[in-house]
Enzyme design. Structure first.
Site, PDB file in Angstrom:
ATOM      1  N   GLY B  16      34.464  12.458  62.261  1.00 19.20           N
ATOM      2  CA  GLY B  16      33.405  12.903  61.806  1.00 19.20           C
ATOM      3  C   GLY B  16      32.885  14.336  62.692  1.00 19.20           C
ATOM      4  O   GLY B  16      32.775  14.150  64.047  1.00 19.20           O
ATOM      5  N   GLY B  18      30.268  16.261  62.411  1.00 18.63           N
ATOM      6  CA  GLY B  18      28.763  16.513  62.199  1.00 18.63           C
ATOM      7  C   GLY B  18      28.088  16.663  63.496  1.00 18.63           C
ATOM      8  O   GLY B  18      29.009  16.941  64.437  1.00 18.63           O
ATOM      9  N   PHE B  19      26.801  16.846  63.678  1.00 19.34           N
ATOM     10  CA  PHE B  19      26.207  16.980  65.077  1.00 19.34           C
ATOM     11  C   PHE B  19      26.618  16.146  65.984  1.00 19.34           C
ATOM     12  O   PHE B  19      26.840  16.573  67.199  1.00 19.34           O
ATOM     13  CB  PHE B  19      24.639  16.942  64.618  1.00 19.34           C
ATOM     14  N   GLY B  20      26.724  14.703  65.836  1.00 20.15           N
ATOM     15  CA  GLY B  20      27.021  13.750  66.733  1.00 20.15           C
ATOM     16  C   GLY B  20      28.349  13.771  67.341  1.00 20.15           C
ATOM     17  O   GLY B  20      28.831  14.168  68.505  1.00 20.15           O
ATOM     18  N   VAL B  84      39.527   9.539  56.510  1.00 20.75           N
ATOM     19  CA  VAL B  84      39.900   8.302  57.111  1.00 20.75           C
ATOM     20  C   VAL B  84      39.622   7.357  56.245  1.00 20.75           C
ATOM     21  O   VAL B  84      38.493   7.270  55.473  1.00 20.75           O
ATOM     22  CB  VAL B  84      38.813   7.989  58.600  1.00 20.75           C
ATOM     23  N   GLU B 176      11.317  19.950  50.966  1.00 24.44           N
ATOM     24  CA  GLU B 176      11.828  21.406  51.002  1.00 24.44           C
ATOM     25  C   GLU B 176      12.181  22.119  49.906  1.00 24.44           C
ATOM     26  O   GLU B 176      12.051  23.102  49.411  1.00 24.44           O
ATOM     27  CB  GLU B 176      12.843  21.260  52.282  1.00 24.44           C
ATOM     28  N   ALA B 321      19.231  14.700  62.918  1.00 26.06           N
ATOM     29  CA  ALA B 321      20.255  15.559  63.537  1.00 26.06           C
ATOM     30  C   ALA B 321      20.199  15.410  64.909  1.00 26.06           C
ATOM     31  O   ALA B 321      21.123  15.172  65.606  1.00 26.06           O
ATOM     32  CB  ALA B 321      20.394  16.843  63.086  1.00 26.06           C
ATOM     33  N   GLN B 322      18.889  15.419  65.706  1.00 24.27           N
ATOM     34  CA  GLN B 322      18.473  15.545  67.021  1.00 24.27           C
ATOM     35  C   GLN B 322      19.174  14.076  67.567  1.00 24.27           C
ATOM     36  O   GLN B 322      19.454  14.116  68.800  1.00 24.27           O
ATOM     37  CB  GLN B 322      17.194  15.662  67.495  1.00 24.27           C
TER      38      GLN B 322
END
Lengths: 435, 435
Positions: B16, B18-20, B84, B176, B321-322
């Site tokens: 993955g 992404g952010f992490g 995966v 949003e 995300a944080q």
């Protein structure tokens, strides 16, 4: 949908929102006339830089603008998203999207051209051309996917095939694509990949004729050839393509496996002539007189790639954006004159603003007829001219600056592979999209 | 493809990008360890602004960066494009793209989440969520196409239907999207269209619960509701969606025809837990201990949306995300410590940087736990924070400036309809792309 004139004003219908159609619409904007512009796409495209979308330097939106925004400030201009499939000169109507129709007092045909596969329509999906955003995105994804597959492959032969790109056609687009692909590969393969042997990367440029950039003078074509070869592009002149399969091209006797195949081997006019049931000239082009008026079709005009205009020396004008632009502007003005009842309107005259092709960073050629230009200076001029054209086209200075910035800093901007094309799309899929 | 360690160095596999996953890879970059990051996409996405791609304010490439470029400067990090489908904790191998496999010494699972259709998978293509570029582009095209069709329609009822957008789910994404769609419509319908009666344009925001932005304190949710209503968004609270068809949504008793339907009604973790054959918690999340280590799976770690981490008060940390970012950074550091043989590693602690949602231009909400913020100032803070995050994410200042510029000037940036989606894609098409 009716096209009948309001308040007795004339109604001009323009088919096509390219350089020609838009220039014409702009001239007629906010004047005492009703205008409807029909296009099958909602955006107009700055095609001169489309090759940079295909090679991940630009985003599609950087060089495309919604036609509605371009013409939004002209209250007398309507924009229709629709695909025209017929014109009835007798009843003065244009039919589109099956069933829908619109009537006109004056008709302007600015439908441009498409890539010509010389009877091999089955090659179209295998070797996309470079006329639409979708095609550019498709090429970009094939290129990047081929790199990704090569990175994963352990078979050297397969890697070599995946890292080979074949560009068919040695005109400006072919030269630009070959140069840009080679620069992309050199920019990313070494730095961003771990397994790939960058020495396997190669770009083949195949031209059936005896030289590249046939429309340019000898000095420039030689320069282009040498520059490309110094960039590592392998050039095959006088070599014709006899077969294209999903992952290989038959060049003369030799079959070359390739991860990405680009078609840039000549264009053909849109089928507009057939709508009118006209005797065509020059492979399907609509013959027009000195006023861009279509022979035997009163109040029907044609311009740009889809028409055949002979200059004062009886020579056909080239299929260039600047020609379509000038003809569009001319036609807008002369239509206003006709409506105002002016007796005689000056014939169209083409003013050559110079023909250019960019070979790579720091290398381009310019042909101004009387004199030529090549090398770093020509490239710089090319870049400046295109930034200005882009600003003028987009009214978005930051985009142009950003492009210039990315382009100068070799910062590859838009290396996206859409989720929906991780596998190269099925023929049908692409066929559909290129309709 | 082998993942065996070179020179006896440990091999960390991260699933993955992404952010992490990226935060973790960065921490391990250019350290004495081999890292392989696998993702099914070649780019990482700045999801907080994805809704602006869906509403034509940004181009995909503005908020997406090739993972290869992000990690290009770390010579010890390899990037693999692959999907995966299994993990064998016993043999310490990850299998991907059918047949291919790679072995690990340490495995980090950062596969995030996807939209949850609560058993109605058939709704997915009809009401796309907002997780990928393709979905955002799809929504953008449906919106713009609906406008185009409305412009051509002469049937007022049909126009009304085409100009109606339904957003399902009143969380941050739903709020949003509803706000952005309403702004898009107000910005373009009046100015760029001629036939459309702009008063027919409407946005419905449907939330099954009793309030919007459930995760936020009362004062902010009330503010969000009032602001949206002042923007013309019609809000239906406590209303559940019982059926979705290609052009209509069944809301409670009422069937609403719509030109564009957006799904923002909750997420579910990736299927990673199944790969490990684990007892899952909280609707499929992977239970992890205070060190993000997966229970009963030595040397396997999980973070972000796909995992369930309980903070010191036993409360699960939110899917933000944080959180993923902080956990990724923490995990990178703690893995280095473990390899260095450090006995005890501090447990992960989440530091709340503030939870935000933007409602429209000049309106946003911030929740910092102890104190809140709303309105113009919150919006300005939101914009500044996101420009900084974007710059940091992209290392492309001009893009961020351009975004800010477009955003402040209401210049709708990327109103493109791809040629290949002039007709809304067939179910199969979308299914395939959302796999």
């Amino acid at each position: 949908m009716t096209g009948k004139t309001r308040q007795g004003r004339s109604h001009v219908v323009i088919i096509g929102g390219g350089f020609g159609g838009l220039a014409c619409a702009r001239e007629l904007g906010n004047r005492d006339v009703d205008v409807t512009l029909i296009d099958r796409r909602n955006h107009n495209l700055f095609q001169p830089l489309l090759y940079q979308v295909a090679t991940a330097a630009l985003s599609p939106a950087d060089i495309a603008e919604p036609i509605r925004r371009t013409l939004g400030r002209y209250r007398n201009v309507k924009v229709l998203l629709g695909e025209v499939h017929g014109v009835d000169a007798a009843s003065r109507t244009v039919s589109f999207d099956g069933g829908r129709w619109i009537s006109y007092d004056y008709l302007v045909i600015a439908t441009g051209s498409e890539y010509n596969y010389f009877g091999h329509e089955d090659w179209r999906p295998l070797a996309p051309g470079l006329k639409t955003i979708h095609e550019a995105r498709l090429l970009r994804q094939r290129l990047l996917l081929a790199f990704e597959k090569a990175e994963r492959s352990t078979d050297r032969e397969e890697q070599k095939a995946l890292l080979t790109s074949v560009v068919i056609g040695g005109g400006p687009t072919g030269v630009e694509m070959a140069g840009a692909i080679s620069e992309l590969g050199q920019a990313v393969l070494k730095q961003d990949f771990r397994q790939i042997d960058a020495s396997l990367f190669r770009v083949l440029l195949v031209e059936a004729g005896p030289k590249l950039l046939a429309a340019f003078p000898e000095t420039l074509t030689d320069y282009a050839k040498n520059t490309l070869e110094n960039m590592g592009v392998q050039i095959r002149l006088g070599a014709s393509v006899s077969q294209i399969s999903p992952n290989a091209v038959q060049i003369g006797e030799k079959s070359v496996r390739a991860g990405c195949i680009v078609w840039a081997a000549g264009i053909r006019p849109s089928p507009a002539a057939q709508w009118l049931g006209l005797e065509t000239v020059a492979r399907g082009r609509i013959p027009v007189d000195m006023h861009l008026s279509v022979v035997d079709c009163p109040d029907v005009y044609a311009l740009g790639d889809t028409s055949q205009f002979l200059d004062e020396h009886g020579k056909p004008v080239p299929a260039l954006a600047q020609v379509a632009k000038q003809q569009g502007r001319y036609l807008g003005r002369s239509l206003l004159k006709r409506m105002a009842g002016e007796a005689e309107v000056k014939p169209f005259r083409f003013h050559n603003r110079g023909n250019t092709a960019v070979i790579g960073r720091h290398a381009a050629v310019f042909d101004f007829g009387r004199w030529q230009m090549k090398g770093r200076l020509a490239w710089f001029l090319w870049a400046v001219v295109h930034v200005l054209l882009l600003v003028n086209f987009e009214k978005r200075i930051l985009v142009s600056l950003q492009w210039m910035w990315r382009y100068l800093t070799h910062n590859i901007g838009a290396r996206l592979i859409d989720e929906n094309t991780r596998n190269i799309p099925a023929t049908t899929d692409i066929q559909e999209t290129l309709r």
